[in-house]
Write a protein that holds these residues in place. Structure first.
Motif, PDB file in Angstrom:
ATOM      1  N   GLU A   1     -90.964  50.888 -27.270  1.00  0.00           N
ATOM      2  CA  GLU A   1     -91.205  49.689 -26.470  1.00  0.00           C
ATOM      3  C   GLU A   1     -92.708  49.468 -26.371  1.00  0.00           C
ATOM      4  OE1 GLU A   1     -89.628  47.463 -22.502  1.00  0.00           O
ATOM      5  OE2 GLU A   1     -89.862  49.632 -22.373  1.00  0.00           O
TER       6      GLU A   1
ATOM      7  N   ASN B   1     -94.544  44.719 -23.000  1.00  0.00           N
ATOM      8  CA  ASN B   1     -93.162  44.364 -22.658  1.00  0.00           C
ATOM      9  C   ASN B   1     -92.640  45.224 -21.508  1.00  0.00           C
ATOM     10  OD1 ASN B   1     -93.219  42.491 -24.732  1.00  0.00           O
ATOM     11  ND2 ASN B   1     -92.360  43.920 -26.227  1.00  0.00           N
TER      12      ASN B   1
ATOM     13  N   ARG C   1     -91.481  44.059 -17.353  1.00  0.00           N
ATOM     14  CA  ARG C   1     -90.265  44.373 -16.607  1.00  0.00           C
ATOM     15  C   ARG C   1     -90.568  44.705 -15.154  1.00  0.00           C
ATOM     16  NH1 ARG C   1     -87.499  48.672 -18.216  1.00  0.00           N
ATOM     17  NH2 ARG C   1     -88.743  49.502 -19.927  1.00  0.00           N
TER      18      ARG C   1
END
Length: 256
Positions: free
Chosen positions: A80, A84, A88
C-alpha cells in the motif's frame, strides 16, 4: 507520550536467504520480509512518520535482485502506498510535519518527495556516510538504494528542511538513537504509548534476531547489533523488528 500509533505495511520483499536474516547461519532456508511505515501522533497533535515506503519504479531494484537470486523470489512489491494509507485516516501528506528516515534505503525513502511541508530527520553520521560521501560499493548501485530523483529532491527542494540528529528527542515524546548495525544511517526510534516504551529498530529484521541475540546477516558491524539488543532489553518494553511479517499479527490492534 504518543497519543496514536499505527503500523502500515507498505511493501513486501518476497523471500530472502536465511544468511541475510541471521549472521552466518540458515544458509539452506528462506525467510519472508516485509516493509513498514509507522505513524505517530504526539500529545501536541503533530504527526510523525517513520519511513515513507517504496518508490513507484522498482525496475532497477528488482533487476538487481533477479540477477543475484536467479529468480523473482526476492522481488520488491508495493502493498500500500503511504499516501493511500494516510487517506484512510483522512490525512494528506501535507499534514505530516515530521519524517524520520531509518535507514537511508529505497524502501524507506522512496516517497519522501510527496511530503512538501515536513522536516526530514536523518542520522548525522548516516547522512555523511550513506548520502553525502558514501564509500564506493561493489555490491549495490547507488541509484537503487538512493534513487537519483530522491537525491535531487533532498539537495534542491528540501534542503532547508533536513535535520541531522544523533541520540536525542526529535519531537516531543519521540526519540532516536543511532545503532548502526544494518547501515550507517540506521537509528532506533523510541516513544511511550499506552503506558509502555516502544522501540522500532532495523538492527533486528525479525523478532528472533532480538530474542535469540543473533545479529542480522546483512550487517555492517555485528557488535553494533549486539549493543542495540542490549539497549533494547534495558530500555524498551516492546520491540518492533523493522521487517518482520509477523508484525501484522503480533501487533494487529495497531495495524492500519
Amino acid at each position: 507520550m504518543v497519543s496514536l500509533f499505527k503500523i502500515i505495511q507498505v511493501g513486501d520483499h518476497g523471500e530472502v536467504p536465511g544468511a541475510e536474516v541471521f549472521w552466518m547461519r540458515d544458509f539452506d532456508k528462506w525467510y519472508r520480509l516485509s516493509f513498514y511505515s509507522f505513524l505517530l501522533r504526539t500529545e501536541d497533535n503533530e504527526y510523525v512518520l517513520v519511513n515513507t515506503g517504496l518508490p513507484d519504479d522498482l525496475t532497477l531494484r528488482n533487476k538487481f535482485l533477479r540477477d543475484w537470486a536467479k529468480s523473482d523470489r526476492c522481488k520488491f512489491q508495493h502493498v500500500e502506498k503511504i499516501e493511500n494509507a494516510l487517506a484512510r485516516l483522512n490525512l494528506k501528506t501535507d499534514d505530516i510535519f515530521h519524517v524520520i528516515i531509518t535507514p537511508v534505503q529505497d524502501y524507506s525513502i522512496g516517497r519522501i518527495h510527496l511530503f512538501k511541508k515536513a522536516k526530514f530527520y536523518f542520522s548525522r553520521r548516516g547522512w555523511y556516510e550513506d548520502v553525502v560521501t558514501p564509500s564506493t560499493s561493489p555490491f549495490l548501485n547507488r541509484d537503487i538504494y538512493l534513487p537519483r530523483f530522491i537525491r535531487e529532491y533532498l539537495f534542491e527542494e528540501a534542503w532547508n528542511r533536513i535535520v541531522l540528529v544523533e541520540n536525542q528527542e526529535v519531537v516531543k515524546g519521540v526519540e532516536v538513537r543511532w545503532t548502526g548495525c544494518h547501515h550507517r544511517s540506521s537509528m532506533l526510534v523510541k516513544f511511550e504509548y499506552d503506558k509502555r516504551k516502544w522501540c522500532i529498530s532495523d538492527s533486528a529484521f525479525i523478532m528472533a534476531n532480538f530474542e535469540q541475540n543473533i545479529p542480522i546477516g546483512i550487517v555492517e558491524d555485528i557488535y553494533e547489533c549486539l549493543s542495540a539488543y542490549d539497549y533494547m532489553r534495558r530500555e524498551c518494553d516492546i520491540v518492533i523488528p523493522a521487517y518482520d511479517p509477523e508484525n501484522m499479527k503480533r501487533f494487529k490492534e495497531y495495524v492500519l
